[in-house]
Structure formats: structure tokens, C-alpha cells
Motif scaffolding. Structure first.
Motif, PDB file in Angstrom:
ATOM      1  N   THR A 384     -42.120  12.327  22.654  1.00 50.93           N
ATOM      2  CA  THR A 384     -42.473  10.884  22.076  1.00 50.93           C
ATOM      3  C   THR A 384     -43.213  11.082  20.279  1.00 50.93           C
ATOM      4  O   THR A 384     -43.220  10.605  19.887  1.00 50.93           O
ATOM      5  CB  THR A 384     -43.237   9.671  23.252  1.00 50.93           C
ATOM      6  N   LEU A 423     -33.707   4.275  16.262  1.00 49.20           N
ATOM      7  CA  LEU A 423     -33.058   3.974  17.212  1.00 49.20           C
ATOM      8  C   LEU A 423     -32.299   4.946  17.227  1.00 49.20           C
ATOM      9  O   LEU A 423     -32.258   4.442  19.470  1.00 49.20           O
ATOM     10  CB  LEU A 423     -31.695   2.840  16.413  1.00 49.20           C
ATOM     11  N   ALA A 426     -34.864   5.734  20.504  1.00 45.23           N
ATOM     12  CA  ALA A 426     -34.768   4.770  22.095  1.00 45.23           C
ATOM     13  C   ALA A 426     -33.618   5.301  22.517  1.00 45.23           C
ATOM     14  O   ALA A 426     -34.018   4.751  23.330  1.00 45.23           O
ATOM     15  CB  ALA A 426     -34.907   3.599  20.425  1.00 45.23           C
ATOM     16  N   GLN A 466     -42.717   3.158  29.104  1.00 47.76           N
ATOM     17  CA  GLN A 466     -41.657   2.778  28.075  1.00 47.76           C
ATOM     18  C   GLN A 466     -40.905   1.885  28.635  1.00 47.76           C
ATOM     19  O   GLN A 466     -40.690   1.243  27.603  1.00 47.76           O
ATOM     20  CB  GLN A 466     -40.977   4.375  27.675  1.00 47.76           C
ATOM     21  N   ILE A 470     -39.297  -2.841  27.291  1.00 45.27           N
ATOM     22  CA  ILE A 470     -38.297  -3.097  27.117  1.00 45.27           C
ATOM     23  C   ILE A 470     -38.512  -4.537  26.820  1.00 45.27           C
ATOM     24  O   ILE A 470     -38.142  -5.665  25.773  1.00 45.27           O
ATOM     25  CB  ILE A 470     -37.911  -2.737  27.725  1.00 45.27           C
ATOM     26  N   LEU A 473     -40.003  -6.117  23.335  1.00 45.65           N
ATOM     27  CA  LEU A 473     -39.143  -5.681  22.809  1.00 45.65           C
ATOM     28  C   LEU A 473     -38.109  -6.949  23.105  1.00 45.65           C
ATOM     29  O   LEU A 473     -37.690  -7.123  21.748  1.00 45.65           O
ATOM     30  CB  LEU A 473     -38.126  -4.800  22.285  1.00 45.65           C
ATOM     31  N   VAL A 536     -36.093  -3.964  14.878  1.00 41.63           N
ATOM     32  CA  VAL A 536     -35.991  -3.435  15.987  1.00 41.63           C
ATOM     33  C   VAL A 536     -36.310  -1.737  15.978  1.00 41.63           C
ATOM     34  O   VAL A 536     -37.354  -0.891  16.902  1.00 41.63           O
ATOM     35  CB  VAL A 536     -34.253  -3.506  17.064  1.00 41.63           C
ATOM     36  N   SER A 537     -36.356  -1.033  15.094  1.00 37.26           N
ATOM     37  CA  SER A 537     -36.941  -0.398  14.598  1.00 37.26           C
ATOM     38  C   SER A 537     -38.124   0.055  14.488  1.00 37.26           C
ATOM     39  O   SER A 537     -38.928   0.331  15.337  1.00 37.26           O
ATOM     40  CB  SER A 537     -36.284   0.839  13.277  1.00 37.26           C
ATOM     41  N   THR A 540     -39.757  -0.354  17.997  1.00 36.94           N
ATOM     42  CA  THR A 540     -39.408   0.418  18.796  1.00 36.94           C
ATOM     43  C   THR A 540     -40.371   1.496  18.585  1.00 36.94           C
ATOM     44  O   THR A 540     -41.684   2.116  19.317  1.00 36.94           O
ATOM     45  CB  THR A 540     -38.460   0.441  18.660  1.00 36.94           C
ATOM     46  N   GLY A 544     -43.329   2.183  20.823  1.00 33.94           N
ATOM     47  CA  GLY A 544     -43.687   2.941  21.221  1.00 33.94           C
ATOM     48  C   GLY A 544     -44.765   4.189  21.773  1.00 33.94           C
ATOM     49  O   GLY A 544     -45.336   4.434  21.954  1.00 33.94           O
TER      50      GLY A 544
END
Length: 810
Positions: A384, A423, A426, A466, A470, A473, A536-537, A540, A544
Motif C-alpha cells: 500500500t 483506481l 483500489a 481498508q 469504503i 468513500l 474518486v482517485s 482513495t 488509503g
């Protein structure tokens, strides 16, 4: 551009080569005739004609007033037999491969271009390691180490009885259990190698046809790049060469001889990734055995062998990194070499080392008891952290490449590649973590993994963290989703006046106007994709990092890490962990279910094929286990067909591409030599050339590349609708006495209300049925009239060989 007066006798024979778009189409539908014949090709991809037109070359006088229609059907390249359903498991690899092609265009910055490619290939390598590590987590840690080592867990699983530590059998020792369980991730890596090798033989290993025309420019050897004295790595050469075609340079990136032939690179990367997978399994075994040997202070031969194996693992891992970083794609020439020694001995050596490590782990170690989690599972945290660092570095390089030539139309200001790479990471995390969470829940019975109240300890706490982010997110995504919905509603209201004006409705029907305006507004949502992907990116990446920090700081799952905090915070953490675990498991189950359905159902397989139509257009330049590039078959097919027609008949040709077919058509025209390109017209409709490819892949379909295509092809017209969510204008203006490519925007529907010509209400077609619009025939006729007259027909004995059979492609 208005059609010229038709002059069929002087125009001569003409061919209209039709190329369908995403989802495919039958030859009967494309040719509007149930009686069709396959004139060349196979069941995977072929050219079809109407039965009455099969002998068109022998009777050109019959076609003086109309072109010969011919359909190229290529949908089986992406949605053929049931085995294609397995490609769903390769989705993260495909997305990572797309990131390679999303770099911004640049000139004379070869080192940055090569660094960009190296970083993407490293991200792709981490995905292979992540997938293998997830398989090791399930088979080695959760099953062989934790469940088989617990009498209560193994007692509920009869198939684990022979591994149970309580029975004291030969397999009961932890090292032997681990060695046996290692067969599962090893088989997974072998399956990935097999799929890649099988598709490599069918796609990359097929040499593209050469010698369609005598082209001095194509035969010239390119100058070696500054980073590759041998001149074989053209990542550097690509950056130094102009993207746009000019009267001197007629070979842009997509027109280079080796662009659609990635055999050598795929073979190298496949060897490196296969070796990396085997080494990941070997490292898990070696770490467990080394931990026990150090605690027991074993000494002697066994410990020395352990150190030697670990040293060999480190050396081979460094060699894998060197192979991945050393060489990129070869495009300036057709590179037929394959380093067979490297391709064969690197995976074989890694597999041999894995076998030796498994033998060493199975060595008898009295007193070895498996407790807690498997030693060495901190690899998920390391991966990660590495993925986050690589994505950030990739973003910096992308910004440096984008800065000198900023284009407002480029997606995310040049950060499309890094966002897509994020992405991919992810998706890999969701798939691998989801499987681990579901298996842990299944083995743990009624308990919750990681909370200490179950039969096993559970997966690494990082996977629980992780999973917990979600739901957060998804909540964050509700904000841009709501904003886009509100903007679409407002846009639909504003477009009412435009719709009434376009149709000149004297007595507007408010319901009809609202339908058309709403269709136009919804089609505009496609242009908001960069915003959503960027959000989103970015979210994430930040979430993360937060999950990694939380896991390392607390060493506990979120539900336990917040014990003692405010009740609202503790409840939220527990709920996020439970909901996230359920959602990540549901996502993994959805992938398996969808793949199983696609394997049995041809219609479902066709739907999945649409995804691959878009995602697998590009060659495998970053990840060798990604689904294969169908364009490496389709583009040479189209190129050879156009060359064989013009050479054999001397006639004119219009290549007509819809949707993704327009991208294939443009790529094929780029591959044509100038002498052939001068007899070809390009007609695109519903085309994503600029709207999708130009924005996300600016180095290959950016403004300069499209303007260069306009200058080199004889003539080009593009049709589009405001209601089309995929196609759009290509935005190439008039230049050099040539008219603009985009024709007037087509009205959709063609009639506002009931008229004498359209007594029934016309549907809103959106992305489909462009050929039903009268403007389509007008555009095709105009292009044919602009092409030069047919040349005198050549004798058969002067035609170059066109294949092993000696027959024409027609």
C-alpha cells in the motif's frame, strides 16, 4: 462541405468498408441484407459482403453509381467463447495498462517519458504481487496457519482434518501445512501465465502484414534514442518525435510499423511478473520458516540453508525489477526478436527456488506451533505504501510533461494516468481484500475476524481498515453525484429554448421538448467523467493513507482501535468496519457471480465484451496479464484490406466507422502508406475520437494528432448528435484548403413531431442508427466525389503476394 455533382462514370469502382462499434453487430444488420457471405477472415474477425456483391472486383461496371458495401465484424475478438469471462479477474491489470497510454504529449523530454513508463510498469508489478499475496493470505495464513492450527476451527472443517495440529499427523507441522497450501497461489500464478501465453500466441505473436505498398519512409531505420544505444526502446524516441504528421514525417505514433506488435515486451513482462508471483509465495514460506529458526536458535545446516534461500530470493527479486524497468516498447520498427533465454529461465528459476523454499519450510521442526497471524504478512502495508508513493511520483512526472503544452481539453490537466493507476490499485485492493475477508468470515463461524471473539485471529488489520473506508468513500461520492444531478436538471431547463429554436416549432409540445432537452443534458454527463474519476482517485489516495496510518498506529481493527473513545465515534467505527467488510465481500462475490453468468450466458458475455471493447484497445505495455489487445489483430486486418482493394482495383474507398469502430478506422488509416492513404476517405459517426480518446490519451489522439490525420488522409467527415453520450465532434478546423472535419450537428430525433414524411413519432436515437439519418448518405456521397477517379486496373501478375494462399483479401 456540400456534395459535389456525382459523376459515376469517371469515379469508377468504390468500396465502403463498414466497421461497427462497441457491443458488436451482425453482418446482416450492417449490410441490411440477411444473405451475407464471409469473403475473408475467420470466425473471430472477418469481412462480409452481400451475396450479390461477392464478385464486385470482377464486374466493376455494375457499381458505377454506388459503392460496394463490406462489413468488418470484430466483436468475437473481445466477447467470444465462455473463457473470456475469466477476464473479469484481470480488471485491475487492464486499468493499470490504460494508465501507460494516458501520458501527456511532449517533445524532447525523453527521460521524463521513459520515467513515466517505468513508474507505470512498477505499479503494475505491485498489482501482481498484491494478487499473489492475497492468495497466500487465504491459503497459507487463514487456512493452513490459523484454522488448521486451531482445534476448534479445524474440527468444524472435515477437509482440514489431515492438517489439524491436534491430530499430530505428518502434515500437522506448520511448515508442512504451509508448503502444501502454497500450491494454491502457485497454481494461480500458473493460470495467469497460461492465460497470458495463450492470448499472446493469438494476438501479439501474429506478425502484422507488411509490404502493402512501396513506402520509402517506412523502411528507413530510426535513429537510436538517447537512452537506448541499440535503438530498440522507443519510449525515448516517441518523446523526441513530433506527434502530428507533417509532409516530411508521415509516421505519427499510431502509424509506426511496430506499434501494433508488442510481442517482445509482453514476453519479457510475462516472464518478470510470473517470476514475481512465484517469489511472493516463496517469500511467505521463507519468512515463516526463518521466524521459527530464529526463535529456536537452530543454527547448523538448516539455518544456513535458510539464509542462502533468502539471499537468492533477494537477488532474483532485484533481477525482476531490472527486467521490468530496463526496457519499454519498440515501435519505430517491427521488432521480431524474443529473448527466449530470459523468457524461459527467469520463471523457471523462480519456480525452482519456490520448490526449494517449500522443501526447506517442510523440514521437521519439533515444537513449532502456529499462533496469531502468519509472520511476514506486513507485505500488505508495504505494498500500500509503495503504490501510494508510485502514484504520487507518477503524478509529479505527468504534471512536468503537461506543463509545456497545456491543453484545457486534456482530462484532469494531465493527471489522467496517475488517477487511473490509483483506481487500478483500489480495484486490486477491493478484490484481494474482499476474498480474504469473506474466507475469514467463513472460517471464523459466528465470530468477527480480528475482534478476538472468533475461532481464528483473522486477516491483517490493514485489510479491515481498508474495508472500513469504503462506506466513507461512498458518502463522499454522494456530494459530486448530487451536484451533477442538479446541474443536469438545470441544463435540461436551459436547453428547452435551444431545442425549440433548432426545430423551429411554431407550436412547441412541452413534453416533446422536455424529452429532447433531457436527452441532451444526460449526454453531457460524459464530459463530467474526469471530475468523478478525479474525486474518486484523490479520495482513495487520502483514505488509503489514513487506513495505513490507523492500522500501523493502533495495531488493531477499527472496531477495537476506538475502544474508550466517545460512544458515537466507537459506534461509527464498528459500523464502518462491519458495513465495509460486507460491502467488500459483496463486491468480490459480484465479480465471481458475474463471471460465472458470463461463462454460461452469451448475452451476458456480450455485455462484458463492451467493457473490453473500450479497455483493451491499447497494447499490453504495462501489465502482461491484462486482457489482450484486439486492435493488434483488427488494425492490421483493416489496413491490409484497404491496401489490397486499392492495389487490385485502383478504385476509391471510404472506411466508415461507428463509435469504437471509428477509432479502429483512424488507427488503420494512420498505418497506411501515403500512396494508399491518398485514395481513402474517412467517415466517422458517433465517434469518441476527441471526446474520450483525445482527452484521456492526448499523446496519441490529441489535437495535433487529429489535425495531422486530417492533413494526411484524402478527406474526412464526422457526424455527431447532441444526444449522443459517447460520440461528439472531433474539433478539427479547416486547414490547408481542406474543410473542417465536423459536419453540422445532426438533429435527434430527425423530426420534432408528426409530418407527412414522418407520420409516426420519431425516436431519440442517441448513439445508435446513424445510417438511418439522411445526412449519412449525403456525407458518404460527398466523400466519394472528393476522391480521385479510379486508376486503370492492374494485371494480376503485378500484384504483390497477399498471404499464404495467394488470394486477394477480397
Amino acid at each position: 462541405m456540400s456534395p459535389a455533382t456525382p459523376d459515376p462514370p469517371s469515379g469508377g469502382a468504390a468500396l465502403e468498408l463498414l466497421v461497427h462499434g462497441v457491443g458488436g453487430a451482425t453482418a446482416a444488420d450492417m449490410l441490411d441484407d440477411p444473405r451475407t457471405v464471409r469473403v475473408t477472415g475467420d470466425r473471430t474477425a472477418a469481412m462480409h459482403r452481400r451475396r450479390d456483391d461477392v464478385d464486385a472486383e470482377d464486374h466493376p461496371e455494375r457499381y458505377a453509381d454506388r459503392p460496394v458495401p463490406e462489413a468488418y465484424c470484430w466483436s468475437n475478438l473481445t466477447s467470444g467463447n465462455g473463457a473470456r469471462a475469466l477476464w473479469l479477474l484481470l480488471l485491475p491489470f487492464m486499468v493499470a495498462n490504460l494508465a501507460h497510454w494516458m501520458r501527456p504529449p511532449t517533445e524532447a523530454r525523453a527521460r521524463l517519458v521513459r520515467l513515466y513508463g517505468v513508474l507505470v510498469r512498477l505499479v503494475a508489478l505491485t498489482l501482481t504481487v498484491l494478487l499473489t499475496a492475497a492468495a497466500c493470505e487465504v491459503a497459507l495464513d487463514l487456512t493452513a496457519w490459523q484454522c488448521a492450527g486451531s482445534g476448534s476451527c479445524a474440527g468444524q472443517r472435515s477437509w482440514l482434518g489431515f492438517l489439524s495440529a491436534e491430530r499430530g499427523g505428518w502434515w500437522s507441522q506448520p511448515g508442512r501445512r504451509l508448503a502444501l497450501a502454497a500450491l494454491v497461489p502457485t497454481a494461480l500464478v500458473g493460470l495467469l501465465w497460461y492465460l497470458s501465453n495463450r492470448t499472446w500466441s493469438a494476438y501479439e505473436a501474429q506478425r502484422p502484414p507488411t509490404g502493402y505498398d512501396a513506402d520509402p519512409d517506412a523502411s528507413a531505420e530510426p535513429a537510436p534514442g538517447p537512452l537506448d544505444p541499440a535503438g530498440s526502446d522507443t519510449e525515448a524516441a516517441d518523446a523526441a518525435s513530433p506527434t502530428a504528421a507533417t509532409p516530411v514525417e508521415l509516421r505519427p505514433a499510431l502509424g509506426r510499423p511496430g506499434f501494433w506488435y508488442g510481442r517482445r515486451l509482453v514476453a519479457r513482462l510475462r516472464a518478470a511478473h510470473t517470476a514475481a508471483g512465484f517469489l511472493t509465495v516463496a517469500a511467505a514460506l521463507a519468512a515463516a520458516a526463518a521466524g521459527q529458526d530464529q526463535r529456536a536458535a537452530a543454527g547448523g545446516t538448516r539455518e544456513l540453508l535458510g539464509w542462502l534461500l533468502q539471499g537468492a530470493l533477494g537477488i532474483l527479486a532485484a533481477l525482476v525489477l531490472w527486467v521490468v524497468c530496463r526496457r519499454g516498447r519498440s515501435e519505430n520498427r517491427l521488432d521480431l526478436r524474443v529473448e527466449r533465454a530470459l523468457v524461459s529461465w527467469l520463471p523457471a528459476t523462480a519456480l525452482l527456488l519456490l520448490a526449494l523454499t517449500a522443501t526447506h519450510a517442510a523440514w521437521s521442526r519439533p515444537g513449532w506451533v502456529s499462533a496469531g497471524t502468519l509472520p511476514g504478512n506486513t507485505v500488505f502495508g508495504v505494498l500500500t505504501l509503495a503504490q501510494g508513493g508510485l502514484v504520487v511520483a507518477l503524478g509529479v512526472v505527468a504534471l512536468l510533461l503537461h506543463r509545456p503544452r497545456r491543453d484545457p481539453r486534456t482530462a484532469l490537466h494531465g493527471l489522467g494516468g496517475p488517477a487511473t493507476a490509483m483506481l487500478a490499485c483500489a480495484l486490486g485492493g477491493v478484490m484481494s481484500g474482499g476474498v480474504a475477508q469473506r474466507v475469514a468470515d467463513w472460517l471464523d463461524g459466528p465470530g468477527t475476524p480480528g475482534t478476538g471473539d472468533g475461532l481464528i485471529t483473522g486477516p491483517p488489520v490493514l485489510l479491515s481498515w481498508q474495508a472500513s473506508v469504503i462506506p466513507v468513500l461512498l458518502l463522499l461520492l454522494l456530494v459530486p453525484a448530487a451536484l451533477l444531478a442538479a446541474r443536469t436538471l438545470l441544463a435540461a431547463r436551459r436547453l428547452r429554448t435551444t431545442v425549440d429554436t433548432d426545430y423551429g416549432a411554431a407550436d412547441p409540445d412541452r413534453l416533446r421538448t422536455d424529452q429532447i432537452a433531457a436527452s441532451r443534458a444526460r449526454a453531457g454527463l460524459t464530459d463530467s467523467a474526469p471530475l468523478l474519476i478525479g474525486v474518486v482517485s484523490g479520495a482513495t489516495l487520502l483514505l488509503g493513507a489514513a487506513s495505513l496510518a490507523g492500522a500501523w498506529a493502533s495495531g488493531n481493527v477499527p472496531g477495537r482501535a476506538f475502544d474508550g473513545a466517545h460512544p458515537a465515534i466507537a459506534s461509527a467505527a464498528t459500523a464502518a468496519q462491519a458495513l465495509g467488510s460486507w460491502m467488500i465481500g459483496f463486491g468480490a462475490l459480484l465479480f465471481v457471480t458475474w463471471g460465472r453468468r458470463a461463462y454460461k450466458d452469451a448475452s451476458a458475455r456480450r455485455t462484458i465484451g463492451i467493457l473490453w471493447d473500450v479497455g483493451t484497445f491499447w497494447p499490453r505495455a504495462a501489465h502482461p496479464f491484462a486482457p489482450p489487445c484486439y486492435a493488434e489483430r483488427a488494425v492490421p486486418d483493416l489496413t491490409w484490406r484497404m491496401s489490397s482493394w486499392t492495389r487490385r482495383t485502383g478504385g476509391r474507398l471510404v472506411i466508415s466507422g461507428h463509435s469504437q469502430g471509428s477509432v479502429l478506422a483512424a488507427a488503420a488509416v494512420w498505418q497506411l502508406p501515403p500512396v494508399t492513404r491518398g485514395r481513402v476517405a474517412l467517415l466517422t459517426y458517433g465517434s469518441p475520437l476527441e471526446r474520450l480518446y483525445g482527452r484521456w490519451f492526448p499523446a496519441y489522439f490529441g489535437p495535433e494528432s487529429l489535425r495531422g490525420l486530417h492533413r494526411t488522409v484524402h478527406c474526412w467527415s464526422n457526424l455527431y448528435r447532441a444526444t449522443d453520450p459517447i460520440g461528439g465532434p472531433v474539433r478539427v478546423p479547416a486547414q490547408g484548403g481542406r474543410p473542417a472535419v465536423d459536419r453540422t450537428e445532426l438533429l435527434d430525433p430527425v423530426a420534432y413531431g408528426r409530418t407527412r414524411e414522418h407520420p409516426l413519432p420519431e425516436p431519440i436515437l442517441g448513439h445508435s442508427d446513424y445510417q438511418a439519418d439522411p445526412a449519412f448518405d449525403e456525407a458518404r456521397t460527398a466523400l466519394l466525389d472528393l476522391l480521385p477517379p479510379a486508376l486503370p486496373r492492374q494485371r494480376e501478375d503485378t500484384v504483390l503476394p497477399q498471404g499464404s494462399s495467394g488470394r486477394s483479401s477480397g
